[in-house]
Write a protein that holds these residues in place. Structure first.
Motif, short mmCIF file in Angstrom:
data_model
loop_
_atom_site.label_atom_id
_atom_site.label_comp_id
_atom_site.label_asym_id
_atom_site.label_seq_id
_atom_site.Cartn_x
_atom_site.Cartn_y
_atom_site.Cartn_z
N GLU A 259 46.10 42.52 46.12
CA GLU A 259 47.42 43.14 46.04
C GLU A 259 48.41 42.32 45.22
OE1 GLU A 259 48.91 44.23 49.85
OE2 GLU A 259 46.95 44.92 50.58
N VAL A 260 48.02 41.09 44.87
CA VAL A 260 48.91 40.23 44.07
C VAL A 260 48.66 40.55 42.61
CG1 VAL A 260 49.78 37.87 43.81
CG2 VAL A 260 48.59 38.51 45.90
N ARG A 261 49.08 41.72 42.18
CA ARG A 261 48.67 42.28 40.88
C ARG A 261 49.19 41.50 39.68
NH1 ARG A 261 47.02 47.68 41.70
NH2 ARG A 261 45.84 47.65 43.66
N LEU A 262 50.24 40.70 39.86
CA LEU A 262 50.81 39.96 38.72
C LEU A 262 50.23 38.56 38.59
CD1 LEU A 262 54.60 40.94 39.01
CD2 LEU A 262 52.73 42.12 37.82
N LEU A 263 49.28 38.20 39.46
CA LEU A 263 48.73 36.85 39.46
C LEU A 263 48.04 36.54 38.13
CD1 LEU A 263 48.59 34.52 41.53
CD2 LEU A 263 46.27 35.28 42.06
N ARG A 264 48.39 35.39 37.54
CA ARG A 264 47.83 34.99 36.25
C ARG A 264 46.97 33.73 36.35
NH1 ARG A 264 53.69 35.62 33.53
NH2 ARG A 264 53.75 37.87 33.32
N TYR A 265 47.22 32.93 37.38
CA TYR A 265 46.49 31.65 37.53
C TYR A 265 46.10 31.51 38.98
CZ TYR A 265 45.56 26.60 37.55
OH TYR A 265 44.98 25.37 37.68
N LEU A 266 44.79 31.33 39.22
CA LEU A 266 44.28 31.16 40.59
C LEU A 266 43.28 30.02 40.57
CD1 LEU A 266 43.91 31.98 43.54
CD2 LEU A 266 42.25 33.70 42.79
N SER A 267 43.61 28.93 41.27
CA SER A 267 42.70 27.79 41.36
C SER A 267 42.24 27.62 42.79
CB SER A 267 43.38 26.50 40.89
OG SER A 267 42.52 25.39 41.07
N LEU A 268 40.92 27.65 42.97
CA LEU A 268 40.28 27.40 44.25
C LEU A 268 39.34 26.20 44.15
CD1 LEU A 268 39.50 31.16 44.93
CD2 LEU A 268 41.26 29.80 46.07
N LEU A 269 39.65 25.31 43.21
CA LEU A 269 38.82 24.14 42.95
C LEU A 269 38.71 23.28 44.21
CD1 LEU A 269 37.38 22.15 41.00
CD2 LEU A 269 39.64 21.26 40.42
N GLU A 270 37.46 22.99 44.60
CA GLU A 270 37.16 22.11 45.74
C GLU A 270 37.82 22.57 47.04
OE1 GLU A 270 37.57 17.97 44.80
OE2 GLU A 270 36.87 18.28 42.75
N THR A 271 37.83 23.87 47.25
CA THR A 271 38.36 24.41 48.50
C THR A 271 37.24 24.76 49.47
OG1 THR A 271 38.34 26.63 47.52
CG2 THR A 271 40.42 25.40 47.44
N SER A 272 35.99 24.64 49.05
CA SER A 272 34.81 24.94 49.87
C SER A 272 34.67 26.42 50.19
CB SER A 272 34.85 24.15 51.20
OG SER A 272 34.89 22.77 50.94
N ILE A 273 35.32 27.30 49.43
CA ILE A 273 35.09 28.73 49.63
C ILE A 273 33.67 29.05 49.18
CG2 ILE A 273 37.52 29.31 49.28
CD1 ILE A 273 36.46 30.52 46.53
N SER A 274 33.08 30.07 49.78
CA SER A 274 31.71 30.44 49.43
C SER A 274 31.61 31.83 48.82
CB SER A 274 30.82 30.39 50.69
OG SER A 274 31.31 31.29 51.67
N ARG A 275 32.69 32.61 48.90
CA ARG A 275 32.62 33.99 48.44
C ARG A 275 34.01 34.46 47.99
NH1 ARG A 275 29.18 38.24 49.77
NH2 ARG A 275 28.08 36.86 51.23
N LEU A 276 34.03 35.27 46.93
CA LEU A 276 35.27 35.92 46.50
C LEU A 276 35.24 37.38 46.93
CD1 LEU A 276 36.00 34.68 42.84
CD2 LEU A 276 37.08 33.95 44.96
N PRO A 277 36.33 37.90 47.47
CA PRO A 277 36.35 39.32 47.84
C PRO A 277 36.32 40.21 46.59
CG PRO A 277 38.53 38.36 48.10
CD PRO A 277 37.60 37.23 47.80
N HIS A 278 35.79 41.39 46.75
CA HIS A 278 35.67 42.32 45.62
C HIS A 278 37.05 42.68 45.06
CE1 HIS A 278 33.64 45.31 43.14
NE2 HIS A 278 34.60 46.17 43.47
N SER A 279 38.08 42.59 45.90
CA SER A 279 39.43 42.99 45.47
C SER A 279 39.99 42.09 44.38
CB SER A 279 40.38 42.97 46.68
OG SER A 279 40.42 41.68 47.26
N VAL A 280 39.38 40.92 44.15
CA VAL A 280 39.82 40.07 43.04
C VAL A 280 39.73 40.84 41.72
CG1 VAL A 280 39.30 37.97 41.72
CG2 VAL A 280 39.27 37.91 44.21
N GLY A 281 38.85 41.82 41.66
CA GLY A 281 38.72 42.65 40.46
C GLY A 281 39.97 43.45 40.13
N CYS A 282 40.91 43.54 41.07
CA CYS A 282 42.17 44.26 40.82
C CYS A 282 43.19 43.40 40.08
CB CYS A 282 42.78 44.74 42.14
SG CYS A 282 41.76 45.90 43.05
#
Length: 901
Positions: free
Chosen positions: A585-608
């Motif tokens: 829902e954060v449609r204006l997002l231009r920069y997203l860093s998850l470096l070394e956050t230990s996440i294992s999966r991205l939700p499909h909604s990132v495609g929006c």
């Protein structure tokens, strides 16, 4: 400040009205009027800038314009993104389905623009009431300025240390005095006096290196963390692996103190505590430093004379005096004219120059900053006199001369650089800022995004270069070929940025001091209020976290309130959960860093996230994604260690994509790579089934591709045959990373100029093959070869300019024949612990300008040949202790993260 930030936001909004005009056609009349009114308002900002310090009403007027400009940009961009989502690349049936939603949104934006227009009318009425005049002289083209000035690059390490020779000798002698007791040696002085510079010079002195069993450096600063400082020192004293990191993470303060005490108990140690503000900071650490008759020393730098006296009542703090008149003048000439030693000053500039230098009161920081300002001016007496007169005006309003100089240097920055400088203030004190990361963030801010800009990253890099050249930002770390990897902001300059930002409510930092929220927020300490972020007014545009940990019960990332967020930086934030689907829902997002956050999966909604430009998901383990990457049409940089998808990952058609790292071989082969017309850097994960010859054929027509990186996949996979690289005529840079590579490729790209080999297991000396690569100018070998000898033969490497040998632990000899390396300019040898000596032939290489010996054994340094040392203009011998925490802690982790281990 008003003219700098607000005019840029207004300009960006007006540009947005043009670029999104096709989606705004149904509200064209309101939009055109809004744009005209904003442009008109901008014309009066120069007068407001000059008068707001003396009139609170005008400051309020400026705040109203700022809020209106930000709101206008948000309204236009959110509406345009929705209409674009409803209509772009949609069939007739889908467009009809979305038509009611489009009508609803048209009504909403109409009402919002109408409300904003009423605000602008009120602002205009106040302008006339306050008598604010039009002083606008027209906005210059950033593109023209960029093309005119980009010819010169200021990316060079500062070697201008003046006046510290005698002080250094005195402090070295103090550290090495024959006294079995633990003693404190201290450097005390005001901010900008050069305390840290002097401490580094002493710390890396050859006699000091030899005089202690172990050494460590920690920057304390005003906002110190007890546990973090203890962990930092322990890491510098031990070989860091995953087990140690996990152990330290679980320890409480008392456990960490005991561990550090045990590590130091039987050693003659030197620990530098840099920038200690309070006595309490010493009290937190003192128990961990043994006093057991080993002649150990603490070197403290502080602005507060009471700190070292509190630490050791018998010590005599060394007051760092300001530079004398002659030393000040010599440093001034180097900085203002770019001259070396003993260079003169043009006669017509000497009088005014000496007066400016005198006003700096002998403070190296003040001289450096004012010199950087003058370096951007024409060498005319009238120009230097303008700077002197401006300095006098600032001095009358400031508490000290150094404050006046910093204020003047800030005021002289162009609007875009003021914004850039303020943004750097979001980072913590003494933080090592990755240049590449900042460039991506700065590009995402869009401040430089003009229609005539050649490239967002080039313009962003240019802005940062200008701050380097003006000495508003300091170089922290460089590559062997003089590229800046990281930077930092001096604490006085950072305080200036924070002060200016607070005056205009430009950004806020949440630590122990602040509790307000602005549009730009940096979180250094997590707030107690769970709803702190989600109820923010005004709405956030940038949200940056630094070294914090999320617990599920403490805080939850819910993005419903983040509709206007452009930048979200979660690097190194410990999250016990993956991103929620609301991120889409954060449609204006231009920069997203998850470096070394230990996440294992991205939700499909990132495609929006159709506006997303940079996505960084590098982690220790593969990150699972569904097949949505191709939808991120604005994506320019995708950084990953290993992307895992249960179907062939579609990436073709991403015309803006420049960087793609961490994609698997099979996914590459399922895409038409020729559609990635901007792709410059490609990193591929390979295994023993990967057919490199077919891969190279597949990539051979990607004309934009310049850099190829091959990683070995995790697990028990082996390296495949690397035959076929000669098909890659466009590739000029090759990187081979990963355990198990025992032989060099049989062929290389024909135009290869840069080669990096890291964490490989080469069995044979690679030099006989590599020295024949005719265009190779840069070679880096890190933990790449386990043999005892490297041999470079006659006429070998005839184009090589930069050579780095790092972590070759079993290497004991480097042999260089006559006439080899005829173009070598820089040689860096780092942490090659068994190397006995340098090759004799180095002294005969006339082009060799710089020799760097980093983290080398003391006996190696003691055996250096005096003739060889004198033949190299720039010899640098130092420990990377200041960055060692980062370097050593992440060697193991980075290997795992990039698929090496």
């Amino acid at each position: 400040m008003a003219d700098s930030v607000i005019s840029l936001v207004i300009g960006r909004t007006v540009d947005l009205l043009h670029t999104k005009s096709v989606f705004l056609k149904d509200v064209r009349r309101q939009v055109e009027r809004l744009g005209n009114d904003l442009e008109w308002m901008r014309c009066f900002l120069k007068d407001a800038e000059q008068r707001q310090d003396e009139d609170a009403r005008i400051r309020n007027w400026v705040s109203l314009i700022r809020a209106a400009a930000y709101d206008a940009e948000d309204i236009i961009e959110i509406f345009a993104s929705k209409v674009e989502f409803f209509t772009k690349n949609k069939g007739l049936v889908t467009k009809l389905t979305y038509y009611p939603l489009k009508i609803v949104n048209l009504y909403k934006i109409g009402k919002e623009i109408e409300s904003l227009q009423m605000r602008l009318n009120d602002i205009a009425d106040r302008r006339e009431k306050y008598g604010i005049r039009n002083l606008e002289e027209g906005m210059s083209s950033r593109g023209e300025e960029f093309r005119r000035l980009r010819r010169t690059s200021p990316f060079s390490e500062d070697k201008d240390i003046v006046g510290f020779e005698e002080i250094t000798k005195f402090l070295v002698a103090e550290l090495l005095k024959q006294d079995k007791n633990r003693r404190v040696v201290s450097i005390v002085g005001m901010g900008g006096a050069g305390k840290t510079t002097l401490a580094k010079k002493v710390y890396n002195h050859a006699d000091v290196r030899e005089g202690f069993n172990c050494r460590a450096w920690v920057c304390v600063s005003s906002s110190y963390g007890h546990k973090e400082m203890l962990r930092s020192i322990i890491k510098q004293l031990n070989t860091v692996d995953n087990k140690l990191l996990e152990t330290l993470e679980k320890m409480d303060e008392q456990d960490l103190e005991r561990r550090l005490y045990q590590d130091l108990q039987d050693k003659c140690y030197l620990v530098v505590l840099d920038d200690v503000w309070k006595e309490e900071a010493w009290d937190c650490l003192a128990r961990a430093f043994p006093d057991v008759n080993t002649s150990s020393r603490l070197l403290i730098t502080s602005r507060n004379r009471g700190v070292p006296l509190h630490a050791d009542a018998l010590s005599i703090p060394h007051d760092l005096k300001t530079l004398g008149q002659e030393d000040s003048w010599q440093l001034f000439l180097r900085k203002a004219l770019g001259h070396g030693d003993n260079a003169g000053c043009p006669l017509d500039l000497e009088e005014v120059g000496k007066e400016i230098a005198r006003r700096c009161a002998g403070l190296p920081l003040a001289i450096t900053v004012i010199g950087g300002l003058l370096l951007t001016k024409k060498r005319l007496k009238s120009e230097w006199e303008k700077v002197l007169n401006s300095f006098n005006a600032n001095l009358s309003r400031s508490q000290s001369g150094v404050s006046a100089i910093l204020e003047l240097s800030y005021a002289d920055l162009p609007s875009n650089l003021k914004f850039c400088f303020l943004y750097l203030g979001l980072f913590p004190e003494d933080y090592m800022i990755s240049v590449r990361k900042f460039i991506h963030m700065w590009a995402a801010e869009g401040i430089m995004q003009k229609r005539d800009a050649e490239n967002l990253e080039e313009i962003a890099a240019y802005d940062l270069e200008q701050l380097f050249s003006r000495n508003m930002v300091q170089v922290a770390e460089m590559t062997v070929d003089e590229r800046i990897k990281s930077c930092r902001v001096h604490d006085l300059l950072r305080e200036l940025a924070i002060r200016k930002a607070e005056d205009e409510n430009f950004f806020q930092i949440h630590d122990t001091r602040y509790d307000k929220i602005s549009r730009y927020l940096a979180v250094h300490i997590l707030p107690r209020d769970k709803n702190y972020f989600w109820t923010s007014t005004p709405p956030l545009r940038s949200l940056l976290f630094f070294n914090v940990r999320f617990d599920r019960e403490d805080i939850s990332l819910s993005f419903k309130s983040f509709r206007k967020l452009r930048i979200l930086d979660l690097e190194n934030v410990k999250m016990p959960y993956n991103l929620p689907k609301e991120i889409g829902e954060v449609r204006l997002l231009r920069y997203l860093s998850l470096l070394e956050t230990s996440i294992s999966r991205l939700p499909h909604s990132v495609g929006c996230l159709r506006c997303l430009q940079t996505l960084d998901i590098r982690n220790l383990h593969p990150v699972i994604v569904s097949n949505f990457i191709w939808k991120l049409e604005s994506l320019r940089h995708l950084y990953a260690s290993d992307i895992k998808c249960n179907v062939p990952l579609k990436i073709e058609g991403l015309k803006n994509l420049q960087t793609l790292l961490g994609i698997r071989f099979d996914h590459i082969m399922h895409n038409n790579m020729m559609t990635l017309t901007s792709l410059q850097k490609l990193g591929i994960v390979v295994d023993d089934k990967s057919e490199i010859d077919k891969l190279c054929m597949h990539l051979s027509e990607v004309g934009s591709l310049k850099m190829l990186r091959l990683y070995r996949a995790r697990g028990r996979y082996q390296w495949p045959s690397l035959a076929g690289l000669s098909k890659l005529h466009h590739v000029t840079e090759l990187k081979l990373y990963g355990v198990g590579l025992r032989m060099l490729p049989p062929d290389f790209p024909p135009n290869l100029s840069r080669l990096s080999l890291k964490y490989t297991d080469l069995m044979n000396d690679p030099m006989p093959i590599l020295e024949k690569l005719g265009q190779l100018s840069f070679l880096e070998m890190k933990d790449a070869y386990g043999g005892p000898q490297l041999v470079i033969s006659r006429h070998g490497f005839h184009q090589l300019k930069f050579l780095e040998l790092d972590l070759l632990r079993d290497l004991d000899e480097v042999m260089v024949d006559k006439a080899a390396l005829p173009q070598l300019q820089c040689l860096r040898i780092r942490d090659c612990r068994n190397l006995e000596k340098l090759p004799e032939e180095l002294k005969h290489i006339s082009t060799l300008d710089t020799l760097e010996l980093v983290d080398m054994q003391e006996d190696f340094i003691s055996r250096l040949d005096a003739d060889m040392v004198s033949s190299v203009p720039n010899l640098r011998i130092f420990d990377s202790t200041i960055s060692q925490k980062k370097r050593r802690s992440y060697v193991y982790l980075r290997r795992r993260m990039e698929g090496y281990a």
